[in-house]
Design a protein around this motif. Sequence first.
Motif, PDB file in Angstrom:
ATOM      1  N   PHE B  27      44.265  35.193  58.757  1.00 27.66           N
ATOM      2  CA  PHE B  27      43.660  35.665  57.353  1.00 27.66           C
ATOM      3  C   PHE B  27      43.811  36.686  57.231  1.00 27.66           C
ATOM      4  CE2 PHE B  27      40.972  32.822  60.522  1.00 27.66           C
ATOM      5  CZ  PHE B  27      41.978  31.586  59.775  1.00 27.66           C
ATOM      6  N   GLU B  29      44.024  39.332  53.290  1.00 25.30           N
ATOM      7  CA  GLU B  29      42.535  39.416  52.274  1.00 25.30           C
ATOM      8  C   GLU B  29      43.572  39.306  51.332  1.00 25.30           C
ATOM      9  OE1 GLU B  29      39.589  42.725  54.356  1.00 25.30           O
ATOM     10  OE2 GLU B  29      41.400  43.019  53.279  1.00 25.30           O
ATOM     11  N   ARG B  30      42.360  38.860  50.294  1.00 27.11           N
ATOM     12  CA  ARG B  30      43.103  37.608  49.178  1.00 27.11           C
ATOM     13  C   ARG B  30      44.019  38.946  48.368  1.00 27.11           C
ATOM     14  NH1 ARG B  30      39.236  38.507  45.775  1.00 27.11           N
ATOM     15  NH2 ARG B  30      37.203  38.913  47.209  1.00 27.11           N
ATOM     16  N   LYS B  31      43.216  39.882  48.352  1.00 21.90           N
ATOM     17  CA  LYS B  31      44.954  41.577  47.834  1.00 21.90           C
ATOM     18  C   LYS B  31      45.093  42.315  48.925  1.00 21.90           C
ATOM     19  CE  LYS B  31      41.368  41.616  44.354  1.00 21.90           C
ATOM     20  NZ  LYS B  31      40.674  41.812  43.082  1.00 21.90           N
ATOM     21  N   PHE B  34      41.089  46.694  46.461  1.00 22.36           N
ATOM     22  CA  PHE B  34      40.193  46.256  46.103  1.00 22.36           C
ATOM     23  C   PHE B  34      39.709  47.315  45.214  1.00 22.36           C
ATOM     24  CE2 PHE B  34      40.990  42.351  49.145  1.00 22.36           C
ATOM     25  CZ  PHE B  34      40.282  41.807  49.121  1.00 22.36           C
ATOM     26  N   ARG B  44      36.556  47.567  52.321  1.00 21.31           N
ATOM     27  CA  ARG B  44      35.941  45.887  53.039  1.00 21.31           C
ATOM     28  C   ARG B  44      34.661  46.368  53.207  1.00 21.31           C
ATOM     29  NH1 ARG B  44      39.839  46.677  57.269  1.00 21.31           N
ATOM     30  NH2 ARG B  44      41.636  45.466  55.890  1.00 21.31           N
ATOM     31  N   LYS B 459      47.146  38.112  35.377  1.00 16.10           N
ATOM     32  CA  LYS B 459      46.752  37.351  36.663  1.00 16.10           C
ATOM     33  C   LYS B 459      45.666  38.428  37.807  1.00 16.10           C
ATOM     34  CE  LYS B 459      46.951  32.164  35.331  1.00 16.10           C
ATOM     35  NZ  LYS B 459      47.119  30.776  36.111  1.00 16.10           N
ATOM     36  N   GLU B 460      46.013  39.628  37.351  1.00 12.74           N
ATOM     37  CA  GLU B 460      45.669  39.869  38.594  1.00 12.74           C
ATOM     38  C   GLU B 460      44.547  40.455  38.449  1.00 12.74           C
ATOM     39  OE1 GLU B 460      47.698  44.057  37.890  1.00 12.74           O
ATOM     40  OE2 GLU B 460      49.344  43.168  38.273  1.00 12.74           O
ATOM     41  N   ARG B 461      43.591  39.510  37.371  1.00 14.08           N
ATOM     42  CA  ARG B 461      41.572  39.796  36.853  1.00 14.08           C
ATOM     43  C   ARG B 461      41.932  38.367  36.268  1.00 14.08           C
ATOM     44  NH1 ARG B 461      39.046  44.035  35.707  1.00 14.08           N
ATOM     45  NH2 ARG B 461      40.598  45.731  36.162  1.00 14.08           N
ATOM     46  N   GLN B 468      42.323  31.291  34.591  1.00  9.66           N
ATOM     47  CA  GLN B 468      42.412  30.197  35.782  1.00  9.66           C
ATOM     48  C   GLN B 468      40.993  29.156  35.067  1.00  9.66           C
ATOM     49  OE1 GLN B 468      41.229  30.912  39.753  1.00  9.66           O
ATOM     50  NE2 GLN B 468      43.471  31.664  39.144  1.00  9.66           N
TER      51      GLN B 468
END
Lengths: 137, 554
Positions: B27, B29-31, B34, B44, B459-461, B468
């Motif tokens: 899995f 990470e989303r980015k 961060f 993290r 859409k980085e933010r 969205q």
Amino acid sequence: MERERKIRVLVAKPGLDGHDRGAKVVARALKDAGMEVIYTGIRQTPEQIAKTAIQEDVDVIGLSCLSGAHNHLFPKVVELLKEQGADDILVFGGGIIPHEDIPTLKDKGIVEVFQPGTDTHEIIEAITREVREKKGA
Amino acid sequence: MKDDIATLQSAKENWESKTVSKTLERFPERKPEFKTTSGISMERLFTPLDTASLDYLEDLGFPGEYPYTRGVQPTMYRGRFWTMRQYAGFATAEETNKRYKFLLDKGQTGLSVAFDLPTQIGYDSDHPLSSGEVGKVGVAIDSLADMEILFDGIPLDKVSTSMTINATAAMLLAMYIAVAEKQGVDSKILRGTIQNDILKEYAARGTYIYPPKESMRIITDIFAYCKDHLPKWNTISISGYHIREAGSTAVQEVAFTLADGIAYVQAAIDAGLDVDAFASRLSFFFNAHSNFLEEIAKFRAARRMWARIMKERFKAKNPKSLTLRFHTQTAGSTLTAQQPENNIMRVTLQALSAVLGGTQSLHTNSWDEAYALPSEKSVTIALRTQQVIAYETGVADSIDPLGGSYLIEKLTQEIEEKASEYIAKIDDMGGAVKAIEAGYIQREIADSAYQFQMEVEKKERIIVGVNQFRQEEPPLEDVLRISGDVENYQIEKLKKVKAQRDGAKVEQTLERLKETAKGTGNLVPVILEAVKVYATLGEIAGALREVFGEYRES
């Protein structure tokens, strides 16, 4: 073959409102999109804006107002352009503007009104489309 | 302790190489990384390793004691909640007076006056440049007569009043003193704040009149006057709010605000004032934005930095000179026109960050403000938001409840470090006035604003309901509107005032004001005289325009 002239835009802050974040962001986005952009700075009278637009031979004026004075100031710029025979300049507007004011502003000659949250691409597309249409006509 | 650190370090590495890496394989990470709005890395996991360099007594200490990181008062909200102070003002003094009485009746604990742009820039309602702007973003005040109506039936010995007024702060403060006098209230007990922060007007907000040097003189004249006559008054509210609204990051907000603060303190010292004679009346004003944890750390960092600046740079001795007391407003620029009800949640979280950050007073925005001024209903929800936080959540029961969090302490340190780098750079340029005149601060803010917008567009933010989770919705109706009649009404009132006053006296005091402006005497007593004979705001500001000239943006 003649090279197509870049779209020239005057971004202007009419009235006493000093909130120029939106105006500056839009000016820069238009520039990055290949347009020639002049930014007036804050506290301009409609007379100064019309005069600068004519002197600079722009295709488009983008007016930004967040103080609620848009109903007074935006149509004034359109009127002044008309009086001076420069009504071929397209006038756009943006800022804190309630929905219900938009039809009246359009009736008075504002081509399009952009509310908070508008993507700069939407503004670039609208300007490009309207300028092309006008030239085609 | 060293061994502990080494043990912990290897344990953490172990966790990363074994436990974390296994999860990451399956899995991701989303980015890839961060970051906060200021580009500070959000790890993290924060652990004692991140706060190892922190010295509790030196860097945190105790509430009400140097360096005030944990709070400016010894008991904070256990004694009294923050002041719930909603910024309000529109149309005429008559209308605004009604709104104040409405808000006080709903449990608001302090007043905050919004003035219209002509009042802020020193034009009467009948001036050609006022056309279209009268009563729009705040209440129109042309003379003492309007100010008498604005505070009619409101006891000035009981309420504290904050006024968002800068270039014309001396005139509006003089009017407030004059109204108090008519109510039989001694100026010595008046409590409140004038914003009086001209530097951020040049840099971000735009309601300047005079050039910087002359503006700084008016400000130090106010400091000197209040020291003797209004000892309980906050003589300035050094504001990061508008810097942030103009697009800065959290670090820039702290850095540019404190750099402005340094410039004011230096100007007052240069004008011959003793630092401890005025510094305790300086106050601050910050923005509560959406990056929740960074905001909490920001408030704490600002407090610690100011205490250190006042002690180390200016050698202040009175503990009160070291405390950064601040008002907070939730971030207007984060309110969305799309699905506007979501703004209620945004404001709630922002307000919570201000409370967790130890604010002294708070304004919560109303959900409909991306369209217009707030309605009575929406402003009530905004005030109720504060009351829910205060009375229901328990977050106000222990001081600085997030102090000691590895993450919060690390972010607090990082913000202090990065903001101090900016301040050092501004020092090298010759201070905030020079940095503004050179356009440096304006450019830094504009760059951040543009970057933010581009991140939203890529859409980085993510902004819920904007880039969205969008949905079709009917346009919002029933927004508060200011009628054009306000302008005519205001102009008629102004005519009456001019017809009823003693014109010769007005002339004399305005002449005296110009003479004082040419010399070095304190301007405030003369402005007070002018106000009392009903010289208008435009006349008083105009007299000073003649002597001082006007600032033009370069």
